[in-house]
Motif scaffolding. Structure first.
Motif, PDB file in Angstrom:
ATOM      1  N   UNK A  57      54.642  62.091  55.552  1.00  0.00           N
ATOM      2  CA  UNK A  57      53.540  62.113  55.056  1.00  0.00           C
ATOM      3  C   UNK A  57      52.536  62.936  55.440  1.00  0.00           C
ATOM      4  N   UNK A  58      51.805  63.871  54.774  1.00  0.00           N
ATOM      5  CA  UNK A  58      50.864  64.623  55.449  1.00  0.00           C
ATOM      6  C   UNK A  58      49.690  63.935  56.152  1.00  0.00           C
ATOM      7  N   UNK A  59      49.130  62.790  55.160  1.00  0.00           N
ATOM      8  CA  UNK A  59      48.146  61.868  55.840  1.00  0.00           C
ATOM      9  C   UNK A  59      48.512  61.134  57.165  1.00  0.00           C
ATOM     10  N   UNK A  60      49.738  60.918  57.194  1.00  0.00           N
ATOM     11  CA  UNK A  60      50.216  60.391  58.490  1.00  0.00           C
ATOM     12  C   UNK A  60      50.105  61.242  59.676  1.00  0.00           C
ATOM     13  N   UNK A  61      50.574  62.583  59.350  1.00  0.00           N
ATOM     14  CA  UNK A  61      50.665  63.696  60.406  1.00  0.00           C
ATOM     15  C   UNK A  61      49.048  63.857  60.897  1.00  0.00           C
ATOM     16  N   UNK A  62      48.235  63.988  59.724  1.00  0.00           N
ATOM     17  CA  UNK A  62      46.940  64.043  60.029  1.00  0.00           C
ATOM     18  C   UNK A  62      46.207  63.111  60.967  1.00  0.00           C
ATOM     19  N   UNK A  63      46.334  61.945  60.604  1.00  0.00           N
ATOM     20  CA  UNK A  63      45.849  60.855  61.225  1.00  0.00           C
ATOM     21  C   UNK A  63      46.333  60.636  62.678  1.00  0.00           C
ATOM     22  N   UNK A  64      47.718  61.118  62.864  1.00  0.00           N
ATOM     23  CA  UNK A  64      48.158  61.014  64.283  1.00  0.00           C
ATOM     24  C   UNK A  64      47.466  62.084  65.136  1.00  0.00           C
TER      25      UNK A  64
END
Length: 257
Positions: A57-64
């Motif tokens: 998920x893009x939100x997970x990528x951004x958070x990482x």
């Protein structure tokens, strides 16, 4: 003791470790960088078979990405497979928010070595091309092979595509899939210069993930302070060492002492 530069790879996870995140990390560490990683996809594959891909998920990528930048000084990023150009553009915008001078090396993986198509659903759409145009304006180097550059612009010849891309950013065209002069790579700079990098080793065998190794090797050499041309040259030579390390599809990385 010399401190190693932090290099971020944003790519997929390959269980065989020939390609993707783990191949990138092995390359970065062997060349005396410190590899950080963000996973864009969990793949079900080995060195000869690719079954499916589960996108992060893009939100997970951004958070990482954000938590890594909160802790580490990152000036160079290598990007591999991402779900589509729209998601990739969003990731790049986050990187630029964190460091507006960051240098991004993009390996535009469109199809796996075992023929799995990552972009079959949107490669030809107008929106996809618009996003790709935006991406070219934001990255430092694009590293497609011949199969990939042919697919980037369906309405352009290879030479027209090269000219178009080089007008926006630096282009390293990998020659492993050339019909003639296999292994001859070419660097086209945004300044209008062109360089040919011919293969040096003869005892080379095909390897799963060789494109990942090359792009991460180039990124690492850039982070170590080499010019673009020297980084490409040294990245190519390192990749050739991996390609000649054994006769299987999975190359060996040797740690330099």
């Amino acid at each position: 003791m010399i401190k190693r530069p932090y290099i971020l790879t944003i790519a997929g996870f390959d269980p065989s470790s020939g390609a993707g995140l783990t191949a990138d990390i092995k390359t970065i560490e062997a060349l005396k960088g410190y590899g950080l990683s963000v996973c864009t996809a969990n793949t079900i594959q080995n060195d000869v078979e690719f079954k499916t891909c589960y996108w992060t998920d893009i939100d997970v990528i951004k958070s990482q990405v954000e938590i890594l930048f909160d802790r580490f000084a990152i000036a160079y990023v290598k990007i591999g497979i991402v779900k589509n150009w729209e998601v990739l553009n969003a990731i790049i915008d986050v990187l630029l928010e964190k460091n507006n001078t960051i240098k991004i090396v993009l390996d535009p993986v469109l199809k796996s070595s075992s023929d799995f198509d990552f972009r079959s659903s949107n490669t030809n759409s107008l929106d996809a091309e618009n996003y790709f145009e935006k991406i070219l304006d934001k990255i430092y180097l694009l590293t497609p092979n011949y199969d990939e550059i042919e697919r980037l612009y369906k309405d352009k010849t290879i030479q027209e595509t090269i000219a178009h891309i080089a007008n926006k950013t630096n282009l390293f065209l990998k020659g492993g899939h050339r019909k003639e002069a296999i292994g001859k790579d070419e660097l086209f700079t945004s300044e209008g210069k062109q360089f040919v990098l011919n293969p040096k080793r003869q005892n080379i065998s095909e390897k799963h993930g060789s494109g990942c190794v090359l792009s991460s090797a180039i990124t690492t050499h850039l982070a170590l302070g080499f010019s673009l041309l020297k980084a490409c040259y040294r990245g190519k030579r390192y990749t050739e060492k991996v390609l000649s390390s054994n006769n299987s599809l999975l190359g060996y990385h040797k740690i330099k002492e």
